[in-house]
Enzyme design. Structure first.
Site, PDB file in Angstrom:
ATOM      1  N   PRO A  71      49.076 -86.372   2.248  1.00 49.13           N
ATOM      2  CA  PRO A  71      49.868 -85.523   3.146  1.00 49.13           C
ATOM      3  C   PRO A  71      51.279 -85.179   2.668  1.00 49.13           C
ATOM      4  O   PRO A  71      51.738 -84.060   2.904  1.00 49.13           O
ATOM      5  CB  PRO A  71      49.940 -86.342   4.442  1.00 49.13           C
ATOM      6  CG  PRO A  71      48.778 -87.261   4.388  1.00 49.13           C
ATOM      7  CD  PRO A  71      48.571 -87.575   2.941  1.00 49.13           C
ATOM      8  N   LYS A 174      54.336 -73.195  -6.186  1.00 47.25           N
ATOM      9  CA  LYS A 174      53.690 -73.204  -4.861  1.00 47.25           C
ATOM     10  C   LYS A 174      54.688 -72.866  -3.738  1.00 47.25           C
ATOM     11  O   LYS A 174      54.434 -72.007  -2.905  1.00 47.25           O
ATOM     12  CB  LYS A 174      53.073 -74.591  -4.649  1.00 47.25           C
ATOM     13  CG  LYS A 174      52.718 -74.943  -3.253  1.00 47.25           C
ATOM     14  CD  LYS A 174      51.268 -74.714  -2.939  1.00 47.25           C
ATOM     15  CE  LYS A 174      51.022 -74.932  -1.448  1.00 47.25           C
ATOM     16  NZ  LYS A 174      49.731 -74.501  -1.025  1.00 47.25           N
TER      17      LYS A 174
HETATM   18  P1  NAD Z   1      44.565 -84.242   5.668  1.00 47.89           P
HETATM   19  O1  NAD Z   1      45.533 -84.871   6.593  1.00 47.89           O
HETATM   20  O2  NAD Z   1      43.314 -83.669   6.213  1.00 47.89           O
HETATM   21  O3  NAD Z   1      44.128 -85.324   4.536  1.00 47.89           O
HETATM   22  C1  NAD Z   1      44.976 -86.299   4.005  1.00 47.89           C
HETATM   23  C2  NAD Z   1      44.147 -87.559   3.828  1.00 47.89           C
HETATM   24  O4  NAD Z   1      44.963 -88.564   3.208  1.00 47.89           O
HETATM   25  C3  NAD Z   1      43.649 -88.169   5.162  1.00 47.89           C
HETATM   26  O5  NAD Z   1      42.249 -88.326   5.110  1.00 47.89           O
HETATM   27  C4  NAD Z   1      44.387 -89.492   5.255  1.00 47.89           C
HETATM   28  O6  NAD Z   1      43.636 -90.508   5.890  1.00 47.89           O
HETATM   29  C5  NAD Z   1      44.631 -89.802   3.801  1.00 47.89           C
HETATM   30  N1  NAD Z   1      45.709 -90.763   3.568  1.00 47.89           N
HETATM   31  C6  NAD Z   1      46.949 -90.795   4.131  1.00 47.89           C
HETATM   32  N2  NAD Z   1      47.664 -91.824   3.633  1.00 47.89           N
HETATM   33  C7  NAD Z   1      46.855 -92.451   2.736  1.00 47.89           C
HETATM   34  C8  NAD Z   1      47.029 -93.587   1.899  1.00 47.89           C
HETATM   35  N3  NAD Z   1      48.167 -94.283   1.869  1.00 47.89           N
HETATM   36  N4  NAD Z   1      46.001 -93.945   1.106  1.00 47.89           N
HETATM   37  C9  NAD Z   1      44.833 -93.250   1.133  1.00 47.89           C
HETATM   38  N5  NAD Z   1      44.618 -92.175   1.903  1.00 47.89           N
HETATM   39  C10 NAD Z   1      45.622 -91.777   2.694  1.00 47.89           C
HETATM   40  O7  NAD Z   1      45.376 -83.158   4.844  1.00 47.89           O
HETATM   41  P2  NAD Z   1      44.784 -81.930   3.978  1.00 47.89           P
HETATM   42  O8  NAD Z   1      44.703 -80.720   4.841  1.00 47.89           O
HETATM   43  O9  NAD Z   1      43.587 -82.393   3.234  1.00 47.89           O
HETATM   44  O10 NAD Z   1      46.002 -81.697   2.970  1.00 47.89           O
HETATM   45  C11 NAD Z   1      46.239 -82.528   1.850  1.00 47.89           C
HETATM   46  C12 NAD Z   1      47.336 -81.914   1.015  1.00 47.89           C
HETATM   47  O11 NAD Z   1      46.938 -80.613   0.595  1.00 47.89           O
HETATM   48  C13 NAD Z   1      48.663 -81.754   1.759  1.00 47.89           C
HETATM   49  O12 NAD Z   1      49.709 -82.093   0.874  1.00 47.89           O
HETATM   50  C14 NAD Z   1      48.672 -80.280   2.135  1.00 47.89           C
HETATM   51  O13 NAD Z   1      49.977 -79.770   2.266  1.00 47.89           O
HETATM   52  C15 NAD Z   1      47.942 -79.672   0.953  1.00 47.89           C
HETATM   53  N6  NAD Z   1      47.272 -78.382   1.229  1.00 47.89           N
HETATM   54  C16 NAD Z   1      46.501 -78.239   2.337  1.00 47.89           C
HETATM   55  C17 NAD Z   1      45.866 -77.013   2.573  1.00 47.89           C
HETATM   56  C18 NAD Z   1      44.977 -76.823   3.786  1.00 47.89           C
HETATM   57  O14 NAD Z   1      44.589 -75.688   4.052  1.00 47.89           O
HETATM   58  N7  NAD Z   1      44.626 -77.870   4.529  1.00 47.89           N
HETATM   59  C19 NAD Z   1      46.033 -75.951   1.670  1.00 47.89           C
HETATM   60  C20 NAD Z   1      46.825 -76.137   0.537  1.00 47.89           C
HETATM   61  C21 NAD Z   1      47.439 -77.373   0.324  1.00 47.89           C
END
Ligand code: NAD
Length: 295
Positions: A71, A174
């Protein structure tokens, strides 16, 4: 029957994005060693063919590569400091695909490299559908050598992999791109609504401006009014697409970076505050193009 694997890849963070990305690494024939704090995310990864582990340290043991999709920067730092560095075998290549601040991205790369690893920042453009479909665009920061090692791994999860420059250049690309996107979306919304208020049919405005000097991605490829221009989240009640909280996250990172670089961003900072207000008004479930509803 014994399966042949290309590489052993630890994957940390199997959320909305990471889940699909890890599944695509499995499809490409890699042995994926998955870890997430969430039991549900781990169960889904297992279903997709990943090996699952109780800690990130165990997932990293034996890994030739580590991919993280987390995150924020504080969590990325904590995971690398506590669970990756010293636990992944020496020489492993590390790829952080999370969107985080430029300074943290540079710091994590510097520290991992001081421990004889190689690392790139490799944030993505494209949402959950692109993560699932393996059609993400990766913008990559790091040395030429680290990029060459990361490229084939990223190719299994995306349609385009671009070496942006040194450590942190991926994150820079980005946030600058997304700041520009916020500005063009707001500009498009203002122009469309003003045209409408002046009595011009919005579809006529679209037809004219999308072929004139006003053309831009927000108007041409993501038209923010329902029933006007191309099909977009607007036609689906502003559901799906790029959620407003993610745009706000990227704009906060952009404002932070602008300050550290002493870059003038009068329109970027105005866009950031308009999106903060829009989010604060209870629009967290809506696509970022819904900002047009405030005009
Ligand atoms: P999300 O919250 O769905 O997934 C994050 C995952 O990380 C969760 O499953 C959580 O349990 C896990 N997590 C948190 N702390 C942890 C730890 N200490 N150890 C292991 N796992 C841990 O978020 P997402 O939508 O998958 O986004 C992830 C990244 O991608 C972010 O940085 C976001 O800004 C970026 N991003 C997202 C999108 C989108 O459309 N969702 C698009 C581009 C970029």
């Amino acid at each position: 029957m014994e399966r042949k694997y290309h590489m052993k890849i630890a994957f940390i963070g199997l959320g909305n994005m990471g889940g699909g990305m890890a599944a695509n690494l499995v499809k490409a024939g890699h042995e994926v060693r998955a870890f997430d704090l969430s039991e549900d995310a781990l169960a889904a990864a297992k279903e997709a063919g990943c090996g699952t582990f109780g800690t990130a340290k165990e997932a990293c043991a034996e890994a030739e590569a580590v991919v993280s999709m987390l995150p924020n920067g504080a969590i990325v730092k904590q995971v690398y400091w506590d669970d990756v560095i010293g636990h992944a075998p020496e020489g492993a290549i590390m790829l952080d695909c999370s969107t985080i601040d430029v300074a943290t991205a540079r710091e994590v790369i510097e520290v991992t490299e001081a421990h004889n690893y190689q690392m790139v920042d490799a944030p993505v453009s494209g949402g959950i559908a692109a993560a699932n479909g393996g059609t993400l665009t990766f913008m990559v920061g790091g040395t030429e050598e680290a990029f060459k090692r990361a490229e084939p791994i990223l190719n299994a999860m995306g349609k385009a992999v671009i070496h942006a420059g040194d450590a942190g250049a991926g994150q820079t690309a980005k946030i600058c791109n997304n700041m520009l996107l916020a500005i063009t979306m707001i500009g498009t919304a203002e122009a469309m609504k003003m045209a409408e208020k002046l009595g011009l049919d919005p579809q006529k405005f679209y037809e004219i401006s999308s072929q004139s000097s006003g053309y831009n991605w927000s108007l041409n490829a993501y038209t923010p009014l329902p029933g006007v221009g191309v099909e977009s989240p607007a036609d689906n009640g502003y559901a799906g697409g790029f959620a407003t909280p993610l745009m706000v996250k990227d704009l906060r990172l952009a404002m932070e970076a602008a300050e550290t670089a002493d870059a003038a961003v009068p329109l970027g900072s105005r866009a950031a505050s308009l999106y903060e207000d829009f989010l604060g008004a209870g629009n967290e479930a809506l696509d970022f193009s819904a900002i047009i509803k405030t005009y």
